[in-house]
Enzyme design. Structure first.
Site, short mmCIF file in Angstrom:
data_model
loop_
_atom_site.label_atom_id
_atom_site.label_comp_id
_atom_site.label_asym_id
_atom_site.label_seq_id
_atom_site.Cartn_x
_atom_site.Cartn_y
_atom_site.Cartn_z
N ASP A 1 -4.41 -1.19 10.26
CA ASP A 1 -4.83 -2.11 9.20
C ASP A 1 -4.66 -1.33 7.90
OD1 ASP A 1 -6.20 -3.52 7.27
OD2 ASP A 1 -7.96 -3.91 8.52
N VAL A 2 -3.80 -1.81 7.01
CA VAL A 2 -3.49 -1.03 5.79
C VAL A 2 -4.68 -0.91 4.84
CG1 VAL A 2 -0.99 -1.47 5.84
CG2 VAL A 2 -2.49 -3.06 4.60
N TYR B 1 -2.99 -13.80 -5.15
CA TYR B 1 -1.69 -13.32 -4.66
C TYR B 1 -0.81 -12.84 -5.83
CZ TYR B 1 2.70 -13.48 -1.97
OH TYR B 1 3.89 -13.17 -1.36
N LYS C 1 0.57 -9.04 -6.47
CA LYS C 1 2.00 -8.72 -6.49
C LYS C 1 2.44 -8.16 -7.84
CE LYS C 1 2.95 -9.85 -2.24
NZ LYS C 1 3.38 -8.81 -1.28
N ILE D 1 11.05 -17.57 0.89
CA ILE D 1 11.72 -17.10 2.11
C ILE D 1 11.11 -17.81 3.32
CG2 ILE D 1 12.37 -15.04 3.45
CD1 ILE D 1 13.26 -14.91 0.47
P1 NAP Z 1 4.15 -12.80 7.63
O1 NAP Z 1 5.15 -13.45 8.53
O2 NAP Z 1 2.76 -13.35 7.56
O3 NAP Z 1 4.12 -11.25 7.98
C1 NAP Z 1 3.20 -10.35 7.38
C2 NAP Z 1 2.68 -9.42 8.45
O4 NAP Z 1 1.73 -8.52 7.86
C3 NAP Z 1 1.92 -10.20 9.54
O5 NAP Z 1 2.29 -9.75 10.82
C4 NAP Z 1 0.49 -9.88 9.18
O6 NAP Z 1 -0.43 -10.00 10.26
C5 NAP Z 1 0.61 -8.45 8.71
N1 NAP Z 1 -0.63 -8.04 8.07
C6 NAP Z 1 -1.56 -8.82 7.45
N2 NAP Z 1 -2.60 -8.11 7.07
C7 NAP Z 1 -2.36 -6.83 7.44
C8 NAP Z 1 -3.09 -5.63 7.32
N3 NAP Z 1 -4.31 -5.58 6.77
N4 NAP Z 1 -2.53 -4.49 7.81
C9 NAP Z 1 -1.33 -4.52 8.40
N5 NAP Z 1 -0.58 -5.63 8.55
C10 NAP Z 1 -1.09 -6.78 8.07
O7 NAP Z 1 4.67 -12.79 6.11
P2 NAP Z 1 6.15 -12.63 5.49
O8 NAP Z 1 6.53 -13.94 4.92
O9 NAP Z 1 7.06 -11.95 6.43
O10 NAP Z 1 5.80 -11.69 4.25
C11 NAP Z 1 6.08 -10.29 4.23
C12 NAP Z 1 5.89 -9.78 2.80
O11 NAP Z 1 6.78 -10.47 1.93
C13 NAP Z 1 4.48 -10.04 2.25
O12 NAP Z 1 4.07 -8.94 1.47
C14 NAP Z 1 4.67 -11.25 1.38
O13 NAP Z 1 3.71 -11.32 0.36
C15 NAP Z 1 6.07 -11.00 0.84
N6 NAP Z 1 6.72 -12.20 0.34
C16 NAP Z 1 6.97 -13.25 1.17
C17 NAP Z 1 7.60 -14.38 0.65
C18 NAP Z 1 7.92 -15.58 1.49
O14 NAP Z 1 8.40 -16.58 0.94
N7 NAP Z 1 7.72 -15.55 2.81
C19 NAP Z 1 7.93 -14.43 -0.71
C20 NAP Z 1 7.66 -13.35 -1.51
C21 NAP Z 1 7.05 -12.23 -0.98
P3 NAP Z 1 -1.44 -11.31 10.29
O15 NAP Z 1 -0.62 -12.43 10.81
O16 NAP Z 1 -2.55 -10.91 11.19
O17 NAP Z 1 -1.93 -11.58 8.90
#
Ligand code: NAP
Length: 248
Positions: free
Chosen positions: A64-65, A156, A160, A189
């Site tokens: 957990d980060v 959020y 960011k 995304i």
């Molecule tokens: P995702 O599918 O929800 O993946 C994020 C992963 O991080 C999940 O497995 C999540 O686990 C894990 N996580 C959450 N809390 C954590 C913690 N305390 N310690 C360690 N791991 C943890 O999201 P994603 O869309 O791939 O996003 C990845 C990154 O890209 C994020 O930083 C997000 O803000 C950024 N981003 C995404 C988008 C988009 O459109 N998808 C756009 C801009 C930026 P849980 O499921 O348990 O929470």
């Protein structure tokens, strides 16, 4: 694909699924030894096993980060297993969206804790290793929303935007030790995170993307691989938008 990361160790937080998993796969396919780290222990192990079945070198470590103790264990176990830590991707992140006026203090704190404090803790612990090595690449996954704001995402967007400040500061502090620190600001995304959006919110995003399609996790992974490579040796403290032209 060239094996440009042969002999390198890459740690990706939140990489059991989504963008982090795509980044891990891309680096692994180019020869890196990968640490899949996530709060989701079982899914992290499944992802690591999937990669090992493909012939990649992958290890799952639950962390957990937001926990300094977990982060310290994560970095220590990475170095114990692979000896070096060359590439860190701060990718773990969550959303808890609602209009600012209704946002609870708890939802504010949770998002800032994971998205910003988490990246700080992992960067600090990884930097200690990279400073001794006198080399390293740190890439923070920010968001277009951190640069332009977004109604319903005060926590959020602030997290960011904060990550961009952390990126530039770490870049200045670590440059003398041969470590580069950059951020990627993805747009919209397709992942689990965006699948939670309403149809209306989804369409509103699409209408603002000049390239007229959502991005894929692989679109982000390709830019991470570039920033982690020797070709990007002279880039530090930058924010690279990967958003189909959403912000210009
Ligand atoms: P995702 O599918 O929800 O993946 C994020 C992963 O991080 C999940 O497995 C999540 O686990 C894990 N996580 C959450 N809390 C954590 C913690 N305390 N310690 C360690 N791991 C943890 O999201 P994603 O869309 O791939 O996003 C990845 C990154 O890209 C994020 O930083 C997000 O803000 C950024 N981003 C995404 C988008 C988009 O459109 N998808 C756009 C801009 C930026 P849980 O499921 O348990 O929470």
């Amino acid at each position: 694909m060239t094996m440009k990361f042969e002999g390198k160790t890459a740690l990706i937080t939140g990489s059991a699924r989504g963008i982090g998993k795509a980044i891990a796969e891309r680096l692994a396919a180019s020869g890196a030894k990968i640490v899949i780290s996530d709060i989701l222990a079982e899914l992290a192990e499944t992802t690591a096993q999937e990669f090992r079945d493909k012939g990649y070198n992958a290890l799952a470590i639950k962390a957990d980060v937001t926990s300094a103790a977990d982060v310290s264990g994560l970095i220590n176990n990475t170095v114990a297993k692979y000896q070096t830590l060359d590439i860190l991707i701060n990718n773990a992140g969550i959303t808890k969206d609602t209009l600012m006026i209704r946002m609870s203090e708890e939802d504010w704190d949770r998002v800032l804790d994971i998205n910003l404090k988490g990246a700080f803790l992992v960067t600090q612990a990884a930097a200690r290793v990279m400073m001794k090595q006198r080399s390293g690449r740190i890439i923070n996954i920010s968001s277009v929303v951190g640069r332009m704001g977004n109604a319903g995402q005060a926590n959020y967007a602030a997290s960011k935007a904060g990550l961009i400040g952390l990126t530039k500061t770490a870049a200045k502090e670590l440059a003398g030790r041969g470590i580069t620190v950059n951020a990627i600001a993805p747009g919209f995304i397709t992942t689990e995170m965006t699948s939670k959006l309403s149809h209306e919110a989804h369409d509103a995003f699409l209408n603002n993307i000049p390239l007229k399609r959502p991005g894929t996790p692989e679109d982000i992974a390709g830019v991470v691989a570039f920033l982690a490579s020797d070709d990007a040796a002279y880039i530090t403290g930058q924010v690279i938008g990967v958003d189909g032209g959403m912000l210009m």
